[in-house]
Enzyme design. Structure first.
Site, PDB file in Angstrom:
ATOM      1  N   ASN A  70      41.202  51.960  28.645  1.00  0.00           N
ATOM      2  CA  ASN A  70      41.272  50.722  27.866  1.00  0.00           C
ATOM      3  C   ASN A  70      41.154  50.946  26.367  1.00  0.00           C
ATOM      4  O   ASN A  70      40.855  50.017  25.615  1.00  0.00           O
ATOM      5  CB  ASN A  70      40.198  49.743  28.349  1.00  0.00           C
ATOM      6  CG  ASN A  70      40.255  49.548  29.845  1.00  0.00           C
ATOM      7  OD1 ASN A  70      39.345  49.945  30.555  1.00  0.00           O
ATOM      8  ND2 ASN A  70      41.344  48.995  30.355  1.00  0.00           N
ATOM      9  N   VAL A  78      41.003  48.745  21.122  1.00  0.00           N
ATOM     10  CA  VAL A  78      40.262  48.520  22.349  1.00  0.00           C
ATOM     11  C   VAL A  78      40.827  47.329  23.110  1.00  0.00           C
ATOM     12  O   VAL A  78      41.089  46.280  22.530  1.00  0.00           O
ATOM     13  CB  VAL A  78      38.770  48.258  22.017  1.00  0.00           C
ATOM     14  CG1 VAL A  78      37.976  47.946  23.260  1.00  0.00           C
ATOM     15  CG2 VAL A  78      38.179  49.449  21.279  1.00  0.00           C
ATOM     16  N   CYS A  79      41.012  47.499  24.407  1.00  0.00           N
ATOM     17  CA  CYS A  79      41.450  46.412  25.273  1.00  0.00           C
ATOM     18  C   CYS A  79      40.207  45.781  25.894  1.00  0.00           C
ATOM     19  O   CYS A  79      39.688  46.264  26.893  1.00  0.00           O
ATOM     20  CB  CYS A  79      42.366  46.961  26.364  1.00  0.00           C
ATOM     21  SG  CYS A  79      43.000  45.705  27.476  1.00  0.00           S
ATOM     22  N   LEU A  80      39.721  44.750  25.249  1.00  0.00           N
ATOM     23  CA  LEU A  80      38.499  44.090  25.697  1.00  0.00           C
ATOM     24  C   LEU A  80      38.631  42.623  25.345  1.00  0.00           C
ATOM     25  O   LEU A  80      38.516  42.238  24.176  1.00  0.00           O
ATOM     26  CB  LEU A  80      37.295  44.727  25.011  1.00  0.00           C
ATOM     27  CG  LEU A  80      35.921  44.379  25.514  1.00  0.00           C
ATOM     28  CD1 LEU A  80      35.758  44.758  26.978  1.00  0.00           C
ATOM     29  CD2 LEU A  80      34.858  45.086  24.693  1.00  0.00           C
ATOM     30  N   CYS A 167      47.066  45.093  25.517  1.00  0.00           N
ATOM     31  CA  CYS A 167      46.829  45.427  26.919  1.00  0.00           C
ATOM     32  C   CYS A 167      48.034  45.039  27.742  1.00  0.00           C
ATOM     33  O   CYS A 167      48.826  44.208  27.346  1.00  0.00           O
ATOM     34  CB  CYS A 167      45.602  44.683  27.437  1.00  0.00           C
ATOM     35  SG  CYS A 167      44.096  45.147  26.594  1.00  0.00           S
TER      36      CYS A 167
END
Length: 179
Positions: A70, A78-80, A167
């Protein structure tokens, strides 16, 4: 309890800075689920606070290399979803460094990767993935190197994350604030 963070401003601008972030310690479930791979690693996290902060989420990205499904291997974004889509003014930077990033490292989500190679390796050969994560930690996340300038580290906004670096899910997006 709050960790001691090393913080360094970028070009003396107070809304752009680097934070020294330590990988989360193993939990009581580490042996069962083989987590805690990032313990002992230290990363530079670039933080950019938008003018509308805390109403708009900060931009968060890893500066030194990390192997994680991620985290984009090139940009460090960041994939959050909580950083951007679910962001609330009730969250602050401590939430990011004490809860969100540690949870991301402890519980990767290979179903919605920014780093497809890491996600694929994690799903196909967990033992090899774990070994490679540890190798990356040893090579790129040493405590003694945390605040040394990183080769090629940018200090301005010339390399903004593009829309393609999101993402692979519509309900999760990277940690970049809208311009």
């Amino acid at each position: 309890m709050m960790n001691d963070y090393v913080v360094e401003t970028i070009n003396d601008i107070l809304n752009e800075f680097i934070v020294g972030f330590h990988g989360p310690k193993e939990s009581m479930f580490s042996n069962l689920f083989n987590i805690g791979l990032y313990e002992g690693g230290v990363w530079k996290i670039r933080v950019e606070l938008p003018d509308a902060y805390p109403y708009k989420s900060p931009s968060i990205r890893f500066v030194n290399k990390i192997l994680h499904p991620n985290v984009d291997e090139t940009s460090g974004s960041v994939c959050l979803d909580v950083i951007n889509q679910s962001w609330s003014p009730m969250f602050d930077l401590l939430n990011i460094f004490e809860v969100f990033l540690p949870q991301l490292l402890l519980y990767p989500n290979p179903s919605h990767p920014l780093n497809r190679d890491a996600a694929s390796l994690m799903m196909k050969d967990r033992k090899q993935y774990d070994q490679k994560v540890k190798e990356f930690c040893e090579l790129y996340a040493k405590k003694e190197d945390i605040m040394k300038p990183t080769a090629g580290e940018e200090t301005d906004d010339d390399e903004d994350v593009t829309d393609e670096e999101t993402c692979s899910s519509d309900d999760e997006i990277d940690g970049r604030a809208d311009p």
